[in-house]
Design a protein around this motif. Structure first.
Motif, PDB file in Angstrom:
ATOM      1  N   LEU A   1      -5.036  76.772  67.449  1.00  0.00           N
ATOM      2  CA  LEU A   1      -4.268  77.190  67.750  1.00  0.00           C
ATOM      3  C   LEU A   1      -4.351  77.871  66.044  1.00  0.00           C
ATOM      4  CD1 LEU A   1      -2.112  76.745  70.440  1.00  0.00           C
ATOM      5  CD2 LEU A   1      -3.874  77.999  70.780  1.00  0.00           C
ATOM      6  N   GLU A   2      -4.931  78.904  66.008  1.00  0.00           N
ATOM      7  CA  GLU A   2      -4.516  79.627  64.294  1.00  0.00           C
ATOM      8  C   GLU A   2      -5.134  77.620  63.357  1.00  0.00           C
ATOM      9  OE1 GLU A   2      -1.686  81.997  63.137  1.00  0.00           O
ATOM     10  OE2 GLU A   2      -2.070  83.353  64.787  1.00  0.00           O
ATOM     11  N   ASP A   3      -4.033  77.416  62.675  1.00  0.00           N
ATOM     12  CA  ASP A   3      -4.491  76.103  61.335  1.00  0.00           C
ATOM     13  C   ASP A   3      -4.414  74.919  62.308  1.00  0.00           C
ATOM     14  OD1 ASP A   3      -5.976  78.105  60.001  1.00  0.00           O
ATOM     15  OD2 ASP A   3      -4.759  78.679  58.968  1.00  0.00           O
ATOM     16  N   ASP A   4      -3.711  74.938  63.512  1.00  0.00           N
ATOM     17  CA  ASP A   4      -2.673  73.927  64.159  1.00  0.00           C
ATOM     18  C   ASP A   4      -4.039  73.587  65.372  1.00  0.00           C
ATOM     19  OD1 ASP A   4      -0.554  73.803  62.530  1.00  0.00           O
ATOM     20  OD2 ASP A   4       0.582  75.338  64.212  1.00  0.00           O
ATOM     21  N   GLU A   5      -4.215  72.465  65.636  1.00  0.00           N
ATOM     22  CA  GLU A   5      -4.610  70.982  66.300  1.00  0.00           C
ATOM     23  C   GLU A   5      -4.216  70.680  67.517  1.00  0.00           C
ATOM     24  OE1 GLU A   5      -8.564  69.034  64.694  1.00  0.00           O
ATOM     25  OE2 GLU A   5      -6.929  68.302  64.087  1.00  0.00           O
ATOM     26  N   PHE A   6      -4.114  70.411  68.261  1.00  0.00           N
ATOM     27  CA  PHE A   6      -3.438  69.849  69.497  1.00  0.00           C
ATOM     28  C   PHE A   6      -4.803  69.616  70.443  1.00  0.00           C
ATOM     29  CE2 PHE A   6      -1.095  73.502  68.417  1.00  0.00           C
ATOM     30  CZ  PHE A   6       0.242  72.653  68.220  1.00  0.00           C
ATOM     31  N   PHE A   7      -4.017  68.304  71.212  1.00  0.00           N
ATOM     32  CA  PHE A   7      -4.836  67.838  72.236  1.00  0.00           C
ATOM     33  C   PHE A   7      -4.364  67.231  73.173  1.00  0.00           C
ATOM     34  CE2 PHE A   7      -6.638  66.458  68.090  1.00  0.00           C
ATOM     35  CZ  PHE A   7      -7.278  66.990  67.410  1.00  0.00           C
ATOM     36  N   VAL A   8      -5.520  67.802  74.262  1.00  0.00           N
ATOM     37  CA  VAL A   8      -4.702  67.486  75.847  1.00  0.00           C
ATOM     38  C   VAL A   8      -5.389  66.086  76.071  1.00  0.00           C
ATOM     39  CG1 VAL A   8      -4.610  68.143  77.398  1.00  0.00           C
ATOM     40  CG2 VAL A   8      -4.715  70.154  76.125  1.00  0.00           C
ATOM     41  N   ASP A   9      -4.060  65.495  76.677  1.00  0.00           N
ATOM     42  CA  ASP A   9      -4.745  63.841  77.742  1.00  0.00           C
ATOM     43  C   ASP A   9      -6.223  63.540  77.996  1.00  0.00           C
ATOM     44  OD1 ASP A   9      -2.692  62.553  75.273  1.00  0.00           O
ATOM     45  OD2 ASP A   9      -1.426  63.508  77.590  1.00  0.00           O
ATOM     46  N   LEU A  10      -6.443  64.455  79.192  1.00  0.00           N
ATOM     47  CA  LEU A  10      -7.098  64.409  80.583  1.00  0.00           C
ATOM     48  C   LEU A  10      -7.151  65.775  81.182  1.00  0.00           C
ATOM     49  CD1 LEU A  10      -5.744  60.910  81.894  1.00  0.00           C
ATOM     50  CD2 LEU A  10      -8.164  60.955  80.521  1.00  0.00           C
ATOM     51  N   VAL A  11      -8.110  65.627  80.993  1.00  0.00           N
ATOM     52  CA  VAL A  11      -8.142  67.135  82.084  1.00  0.00           C
ATOM     53  C   VAL A  11      -9.518  66.974  83.068  1.00  0.00           C
ATOM     54  CG1 VAL A  11      -9.121  69.647  82.347  1.00  0.00           C
ATOM     55  CG2 VAL A  11      -8.366  68.525  79.927  1.00  0.00           C
ATOM     56  N   PHE A  12      -9.102  67.309  84.500  1.00  0.00           N
ATOM     57  CA  PHE A  12      -9.617  67.674  85.621  1.00  0.00           C
ATOM     58  C   PHE A  12      -9.617  68.269  86.406  1.00  0.00           C
ATOM     59  CE2 PHE A  12      -7.505  63.602  84.903  1.00  0.00           C
ATOM     60  CZ  PHE A  12      -8.496  62.272  85.597  1.00  0.00           C
ATOM     61  N   TYR A  13     -10.663  68.885  86.842  1.00  0.00           N
ATOM     62  CA  TYR A  13     -11.139  70.015  88.616  1.00  0.00           C
ATOM     63  C   TYR A  13     -10.687  69.614  89.622  1.00  0.00           C
ATOM     64  CZ  TYR A  13     -12.305  74.606  89.589  1.00  0.00           C
ATOM     65  OH  TYR A  13     -12.543  76.156  89.535  1.00  0.00           O
ATOM     66  N   ASN A  14     -10.129  69.839  90.534  1.00  0.00           N
ATOM     67  CA  ASN A  14      -9.543  70.209  91.646  1.00  0.00           C
ATOM     68  C   ASN A  14     -10.864  71.622  92.903  1.00  0.00           C
ATOM     69  OD1 ASN A  14      -8.387  70.828  94.318  1.00  0.00           O
ATOM     70  ND2 ASN A  14      -8.118  68.211  93.948  1.00  0.00           N
ATOM     71  N   ARG A  15     -11.518  70.628  93.421  1.00  0.00           N
ATOM     72  CA  ARG A  15     -12.342  72.450  93.911  1.00  0.00           C
ATOM     73  C   ARG A  15     -11.941  72.651  95.069  1.00  0.00           C
ATOM     74  NH1 ARG A  15     -14.548  69.872  98.245  1.00  0.00           N
ATOM     75  NH2 ARG A  15     -14.317  67.414  98.747  1.00  0.00           N
ATOM     76  N   LEU A  16     -10.871  71.883  95.524  1.00  0.00           N
ATOM     77  CA  LEU A  16     -10.293  72.011  96.355  1.00  0.00           C
ATOM     78  C   LEU A  16      -8.812  73.459  95.854  1.00  0.00           C
ATOM     79  CD1 LEU A  16      -9.181  68.701  98.890  1.00  0.00           C
ATOM     80  CD2 LEU A  16     -11.371  70.955  99.167  1.00  0.00           C
ATOM     81  N   LEU A  17      -8.414  73.298  95.450  1.00  0.00           N
ATOM     82  CA  LEU A  17      -7.010  74.246  94.702  1.00  0.00           C
ATOM     83  C   LEU A  17      -8.289  75.205  93.404  1.00  0.00           C
ATOM     84  CD1 LEU A  17      -4.391  72.108  94.005  1.00  0.00           C
ATOM     85  CD2 LEU A  17      -4.801  72.936  95.833  1.00  0.00           C
ATOM     86  N   GLN A  18      -9.366  74.746  93.322  1.00  0.00           N
ATOM     87  CA  GLN A  18      -9.851  75.994  92.612  1.00  0.00           C
ATOM     88  C   GLN A  18      -9.362  76.255  90.735  1.00  0.00           C
ATOM     89  OE1 GLN A  18     -11.957  78.864  94.588  1.00  0.00           O
ATOM     90  NE2 GLN A  18     -13.800  77.906  95.535  1.00  0.00           N
ATOM     91  N   CYS A  19      -8.998  75.179  90.663  1.00  0.00           N
ATOM     92  CA  CYS A  19      -8.339  75.020  89.522  1.00  0.00           C
ATOM     93  C   CYS A  19      -8.666  73.500  88.566  1.00  0.00           C
ATOM     94  CB  CYS A  19      -7.001  75.531  89.623  1.00  0.00           C
ATOM     95  SG  CYS A  19      -6.420  74.364  90.193  1.00  0.00           S
ATOM     96  N   PHE A  20      -8.496  73.963  87.489  1.00  0.00           N
ATOM     97  CA  PHE A  20      -7.901  72.884  85.969  1.00  0.00           C
ATOM     98  C   PHE A  20      -6.676  72.331  86.883  1.00  0.00           C
ATOM     99  CE2 PHE A  20     -10.918  75.881  84.062  1.00  0.00           C
ATOM    100  CZ  PHE A  20     -12.099  74.797  83.372  1.00  0.00           C
ATOM    101  N   VAL A  21      -6.564  70.904  85.831  1.00  0.00           N
ATOM    102  CA  VAL A  21      -5.460  70.517  86.503  1.00  0.00           C
ATOM    103  C   VAL A  21      -5.600  69.625  84.987  1.00  0.00           C
ATOM    104  CG1 VAL A  21      -4.483  68.759  87.892  1.00  0.00           C
ATOM    105  CG2 VAL A  21      -5.644  70.387  89.048  1.00  0.00           C
TER     106      VAL A  21
END
Length: 327
Positions: free
Chosen positions: A224-244
């Motif tokens: 985000l501009e000059d700032d870095e962030f790191f998301v621990d874990l990303v999953f996808y749920n096909r039943l809910l059809q969304c990122f988790v």
């Protein structure tokens, strides 16, 4: 020899493995049917006894004495009682599921509640659980944990495939049990250790997470501009059809943790999510939580962010029942 197509070897191996697997399933199905028929004969004979309780005990003891010398210890009183119970709980042979093996049926007949038993049958078939996975889910009171935030009819309907999952509460458990990670509750560990253990035991973690989850990324970089962030874990749920998105905390959660996760959810909704996909869900996985802090850290009626407490040791069934009854 080197000119032989390696594809040929792979094809032949595939045929061998498939045949072996079918043979094992066929043998196990015959064993299951054998125990069912034994249970049927025992039950029908038992019903003819004048004093059924006493006659039943006598019958099992007598049969065991007659069968064990010839067929071995697998026909003791306990096993014969299991056969009788198997028939009583599954009285129609054609209703027996070939997808389940005898070990799984042994687990199922120990469950007295018919709704609970039906839930584990449906989930096991739908998710292709092994015997070990079914045992783990039963021992961790999966059914009861789902009932904490859902009604029985909804839980059973989702298990049978009669109802599509529509809300995060229908799949996210609280608490989550992560005993398979091998971390000790009293030991000092960092969030990165917990994250690495989850990745190492990803299959078990997905089993605990529930239906429809697939792994997407670890330490996902967000700039985000000059700032870095790191998301621990990303999953996808096909039943809910969304990122988790899952953020791991080795402390009691704070309002700052909630705010951080909200930012990640907003980013995925505005940058990563496709038009046909549903809003991103964020899960704070923490050692302890304050539901009121979560409630007042978020806008009213916010359903995208949830907090779930995790345990590194699987409690006894008695402890689980007591903990669940207090919630």
């Amino acid at each position: 020899m080197e000119l032989i197509n390696t594809t040929l070897i792979s094809q032949i191996k595939a045929v061998i493995f498939a045949s072996q697997e079918r043979a094992i399933r066929a043998v196990d199905h015959e064993r299951t049917m054998m125990y069912w028929h034994i249970g049927k004969y025992i039950f029908e004979e038992e019903q003819q006894g004048k004093d059924r309780a006493e006659y039943g005990k006598y019958l099992l003891k007598y049969l065991s004495q007659q069968l064990e010398p010839e067929f071995g210890s697998g026909y003791g009183i306990r096993q014969l009682e299991r056969c009788r119970k198997f028939y009583r709980q599954f009285p129609i042979a054609s209703a027996l599921r070939t997808q389940l093996n005898w070990t799984q049926y042994k687990l199922l007949i120990s469950i007295e509640d018919s709704d609970k038993r039906e839930f584990y049958i449906a989930e096991s078939i739908k998710n292709h659980w092994t015997s070990r996975q079914m045992e783990r889910q039963i021992n961790s009171l999966l059914y009861e944990r789902l009932l904490m935030s859902n009604d029985k009819e909804s839980v059973l309907a989702v298990a049978r495939g009669e109802k599509q999952v529509s809300e995060v509460k229908e799949i996210v458990k609280d608490p989550m049990f992560l005993e398979f990670l091998g971390l000790k509750r009293e030991s000092s560990y960092y969030e990165k250790d917990l994250e690495q253990a989850i990745i190492t035991h990803l299959q078990d973690f997905l089993l605990e997470m529930g239906n429809g989850f697939s792994f997407v990324a670890r330490q996902k970089r967000i700039l985000l501009e000059d700032d870095e962030f790191f998301v621990d874990l990303v999953f996808y749920n096909r039943l809910l059809q969304c990122f988790v998105i899952i953020e791991i905390k080795t402390h009691k959660l704070t309002h700052q943790d909630v705010g951080q996760l909200q930012m990640y959810v907003n980013y995925y909704d505005r940058i990563e999510k496709l038009p046909h996909e549903n809003p991103t869900i964020g899960i704070l996985l923490c050692t302890d939580k304050n539901d009121t802090v979560v409630k007042f850290s978020l806008p009213e009626n916010e359903k995208q962010i949830v907090a779930s407490k995790y345990e590194l040791v699987l409690p006894t069934e008695k402890q689980l029942v007591e903990a669940i009854s207090k919630m």
